[in-house]
Design a protein around this motif. Structure first.
Motif, PDB file in Angstrom:
ATOM      1  N   ALA A   1      53.785  45.178  57.605  1.00 26.62           N
ATOM      2  CA  ALA A   1      54.519  44.606  56.473  1.00 26.62           C
ATOM      3  C   ALA A   1      53.949  45.053  55.138  1.00 26.62           C
ATOM      4  O   ALA A   1      52.790  45.455  55.035  1.00 26.62           O
ATOM      5  N   ALA A   2      54.783  44.941  54.105  1.00 28.26           N
ATOM      6  CA  ALA A   2      54.340  45.089  52.715  1.00 28.26           C
ATOM      7  C   ALA A   2      53.999  43.700  52.195  1.00 28.26           C
ATOM      8  O   ALA A   2      54.818  42.777  52.294  1.00 28.26           O
ATOM      9  N   ALA A   3      52.797  43.543  51.648  1.00 25.78           N
ATOM     10  CA  ALA A   3      52.307  42.218  51.244  1.00 25.78           C
ATOM     11  C   ALA A   3      52.057  42.166  49.748  1.00 25.78           C
ATOM     12  O   ALA A   3      51.766  43.178  49.113  1.00 25.78           O
ATOM     13  N   ARG A   4      52.133  40.950  49.198  1.00 21.67           N
ATOM     14  CA  ARG A   4      51.876  40.752  47.769  1.00 21.67           C
ATOM     15  C   ARG A   4      51.357  39.333  47.552  1.00 21.67           C
ATOM     16  O   ARG A   4      51.682  38.409  48.313  1.00 21.67           O
ATOM     17  N   ARG A   5      50.556  39.157  46.507  1.00 19.21           N
ATOM     18  CA  ARG A   5      50.125  37.828  46.102  1.00 19.21           C
ATOM     19  C   ARG A   5      51.321  37.070  45.553  1.00 19.21           C
ATOM     20  O   ARG A   5      52.187  37.635  44.873  1.00 19.21           O
ATOM     21  N   ALA A   6      51.396  35.776  45.834  1.00 17.10           N
ATOM     22  CA  ALA A   6      52.539  34.971  45.382  1.00 17.10           C
ATOM     23  C   ALA A   6      52.096  33.746  44.608  1.00 17.10           C
ATOM     24  O   ALA A   6      52.834  32.774  44.504  1.00 17.10           O
ATOM     25  N   GLY A   7      50.876  33.786  44.059  1.00 13.90           N
ATOM     26  CA  GLY A   7      50.436  32.719  43.186  1.00 13.90           C
ATOM     27  C   GLY A   7      49.293  31.889  43.743  1.00 13.90           C
ATOM     28  O   GLY A   7      49.057  31.861  44.952  1.00 13.90           O
ATOM     29  N   PRO A   8      48.564  31.187  42.860  1.00 10.14           N
ATOM     30  CA  PRO A   8      47.455  30.320  43.278  1.00 10.14           C
ATOM     31  C   PRO A   8      47.947  28.940  43.702  1.00 10.14           C
ATOM     32  O   PRO A   8      49.071  28.533  43.390  1.00 10.14           O
ATOM     33  N   VAL A   9      47.070  28.224  44.404  1.00  7.61           N
ATOM     34  CA  VAL A   9      47.343  26.838  44.801  1.00  7.61           C
ATOM     35  C   VAL A   9      46.124  26.003  44.419  1.00  7.61           C
ATOM     36  O   VAL A   9      45.006  26.314  44.848  1.00  7.61           O
ATOM     37  N   PRO A  10      46.302  24.957  43.607  1.00 10.19           N
ATOM     38  CA  PRO A  10      45.137  24.173  43.166  1.00 10.19           C
ATOM     39  C   PRO A  10      44.509  23.385  44.316  1.00 10.19           C
ATOM     40  O   PRO A  10      45.188  22.989  45.270  1.00 10.19           O
ATOM     41  N   ARG A  11      43.224  23.151  44.191  1.00 10.58           N
ATOM     42  CA  ARG A  11      42.500  22.434  45.252  1.00 10.58           C
ATOM     43  C   ARG A  11      42.981  20.999  45.412  1.00 10.58           C
ATOM     44  O   ARG A  11      42.944  20.431  46.508  1.00 10.58           O
ATOM     45  N   ALA A  12      43.439  20.390  44.309  1.00 13.32           N
ATOM     46  CA  ALA A  12      43.751  18.959  44.318  1.00 13.32           C
ATOM     47  C   ALA A  12      44.941  18.598  45.201  1.00 13.32           C
ATOM     48  O   ALA A  12      45.152  17.418  45.482  1.00 13.32           O
ATOM     49  N   VAL A  13      45.730  19.582  45.651  1.00 13.46           N
ATOM     50  CA  VAL A  13      46.910  19.261  46.461  1.00 13.46           C
ATOM     51  C   VAL A  13      46.545  19.060  47.928  1.00 13.46           C
ATOM     52  O   VAL A  13      47.423  18.750  48.745  1.00 13.46           O
ATOM     53  N   PHE A  14      45.265  19.235  48.275  1.00 12.98           N
ATOM     54  CA  PHE A  14      44.832  19.123  49.667  1.00 12.98           C
ATOM     55  C   PHE A  14      44.046  17.830  49.900  1.00 12.98           C
ATOM     56  O   PHE A  14      43.376  17.318  49.009  1.00 12.98           O
ATOM     57  N   TRP A  15      44.136  17.360  51.138  1.00 11.62           N
ATOM     58  CA  TRP A  15      43.243  16.309  51.614  1.00 11.62           C
ATOM     59  C   TRP A  15      42.672  16.733  52.964  1.00 11.62           C
ATOM     60  O   TRP A  15      43.445  17.052  53.863  1.00 11.62           O
ATOM     61  N   PRO A  16      41.339  16.768  53.079  1.00  8.97           N
ATOM     62  CA  PRO A  16      40.349  16.608  52.010  1.00  8.97           C
ATOM     63  C   PRO A  16      40.379  17.818  51.071  1.00  8.97           C
ATOM     64  O   PRO A  16      40.865  18.891  51.441  1.00  8.97           O
ATOM     65  N   VAL A  17      39.854  17.637  49.866  1.00  6.52           N
ATOM     66  CA  VAL A  17      39.829  18.719  48.881  1.00  6.52           C
ATOM     67  C   VAL A  17      38.871  19.804  49.371  1.00  6.52           C
ATOM     68  O   VAL A  17      37.699  19.512  49.639  1.00  6.52           O
ATOM     69  N   PRO A  18      39.327  21.047  49.508  1.00  6.09           N
ATOM     70  CA  PRO A  18      38.434  22.116  49.981  1.00  6.09           C
ATOM     71  C   PRO A  18      37.483  22.559  48.878  1.00  6.09           C
ATOM     72  O   PRO A  18      37.708  22.289  47.693  1.00  6.09           O
ATOM     73  N   ASN A  19      36.433  23.262  49.268  1.00  7.97           N
ATOM     74  CA  ASN A  19      35.481  23.768  48.270  1.00  7.97           C
ATOM     75  C   ASN A  19      35.743  25.234  47.947  1.00  7.97           C
ATOM     76  O   ASN A  19      34.866  25.927  47.423  1.00  7.97           O
ATOM     77  N   VAL A  20      36.933  25.715  48.296  1.00 14.39           N
ATOM     78  CA  VAL A  20      37.337  27.081  47.967  1.00 14.39           C
ATOM     79  C   VAL A  20      38.740  27.044  47.363  1.00 14.39           C
ATOM     80  O   VAL A  20      39.488  26.080  47.556  1.00 14.39           O
ATOM     81  N   ASP A  21      39.085  28.105  46.634  1.00  9.31           N
ATOM     82  CA  ASP A  21      40.429  28.214  46.070  1.00  9.31           C
ATOM     83  C   ASP A  21      41.389  28.778  47.108  1.00  9.31           C
ATOM     84  O   ASP A  21      40.998  29.522  48.012  1.00  9.31           O
ATOM     85  N   SER A  22      42.664  28.426  46.959  1.00 11.24           N
ATOM     86  CA  SER A  22      43.696  28.893  47.871  1.00 11.24           C
ATOM     87  C   SER A  22      44.729  29.725  47.126  1.00 11.24           C
ATOM     88  O   SER A  22      44.851  29.649  45.896  1.00 11.24           O
ATOM     89  N   GLY A  23      45.470  30.502  47.880  1.00 10.40           N
ATOM     90  CA  GLY A  23      46.512  31.318  47.274  1.00 10.40           C
ATOM     91  C   GLY A  23      47.621  31.573  48.273  1.00 10.40           C
ATOM     92  O   GLY A  23      47.443  31.425  49.488  1.00 10.40           O
TER      93      GLY A  23
END
Length: 268
Positions: free
Chosen positions: A169-191
């Motif tokens: 496949a051809a892949a691309r970044r589609a934006g960041p995701v803030p940590r606060a939307v997760f439970w439990p809050v992770p200690n890394v950033d998501s995308g």
């Protein structure tokens, strides 16, 4: 719901559940799904993303490794979206081992998932290999993983995951995701990572992937040296490289998947 189930999220299963409704709606929009799509969702957890997917597609095949969560998801769908619950099927399985025959019909056409951080790359590659009907996908992974998967040849982030995903496949970044939307809050950033299926280059995938692994195992070395074990000797590696027009002094990160495929076919 977690308290009712006696659930404590575990790092072993990579359980960080999305609880923000705006985030799951954003994921569904970014996935560019059609009403005819059949989505495979890995790790649906408590069902937030599942509930956002059900109105948008023909069916959702959820694959959940936790048996407690797998049993609960149909109940949640029937309670929160009774008119759409028939669109959901749940397979209690490890997504790294699931086969096309394990999933019900209709055949999946897309992947949309909040993937566990520890298995994001192998899950994507396994499902693309196992489910040829998948044409597109949008997955949430660790930010650095999204960067590596979408990286182009010549960049610092380009490596084994990027080259192998490019086979499918051809892949691309589609934006960041803030940590606060997760439970439990992770200690890394998501995308978010989006991808669209394309035809692979000519060649045998297993042989090409073996070559990619060998080339990047010693990525700081010139390919003549890095591929000596793969080819049998530095001289044989140089012969194969020159046969397909690649300088023996190139390094692995300079080759795209098409070049790896040509080189695999030239192995002595």
């Amino acid at each position: 719901m977690a308290a009712e189930l006696g659930l404590r999220p575990t790092k072993r299963l990579g359980q960080n559940f999305v609880h923000d409704p705006n985030t799951v709606r954003r994921i569904v929009r970014a996935a560019e799904l059609t009403p005819d799509d059949v989505v495979v969702e890995v790790g649906p957890g408590l069902g937030s993303l599942t509930l956002a997917l059900l109105p948008a597609v023909r069916a959702v095949h959820a694959v959940e490794i936790d048996p407690v969560l797998a049993d609960r998801l149909p109940v949640t769908a029937a309670d929160r979206a009774p008119e759409l619950a028939a669109r959901l099927s749940v397979t209690a399985a490890d997504a790294l081992r699931v086969r096309a025959s394990d999933l019900p019909t209709p055949e999946p056409t897309a992947i949309v998932a909040n993937l566990p951080y520890n298995v994001g790359v192998p899950v994507v590659l396994h499902l693309l290999a196992e489910l040829p009907g998948i044409r597109r996908g949008l997955v949430m992974v660790q930010s650095e993983v999204a960067e590596r998967l979408a990286a182009a040849p010549g960049s610092k982030a380009y490596g084994v995951p990027s080259a192998k995903l490019a086979w499918f496949a051809a892949a691309r970044r589609a934006g960041p995701v803030p940590r606060a939307v997760f439970w439990p809050v992770p200690n890394v950033d998501s995308g978010l990572l989006a991808f669209d299926r394309r035809d692979p280059p000519p060649g045998d995938r297993i042989e090409v992937f073996t070559l990619i692994d060998a080339a990047f195992a010693q990525r700081r070395k010139a390919l003549r040296s890095a591929l000596s074990g793969w080819a049998g000797s530095p001289a044989a590696a140089e012969e194969a490289l020159r046969a397909v027009g690649i300088s023996p002094l190139e390094r692995a990160e300079q080759l795209d998947v098409t070049a790896f495929a040509r080189l695999a076919a030239a192995r002595p």
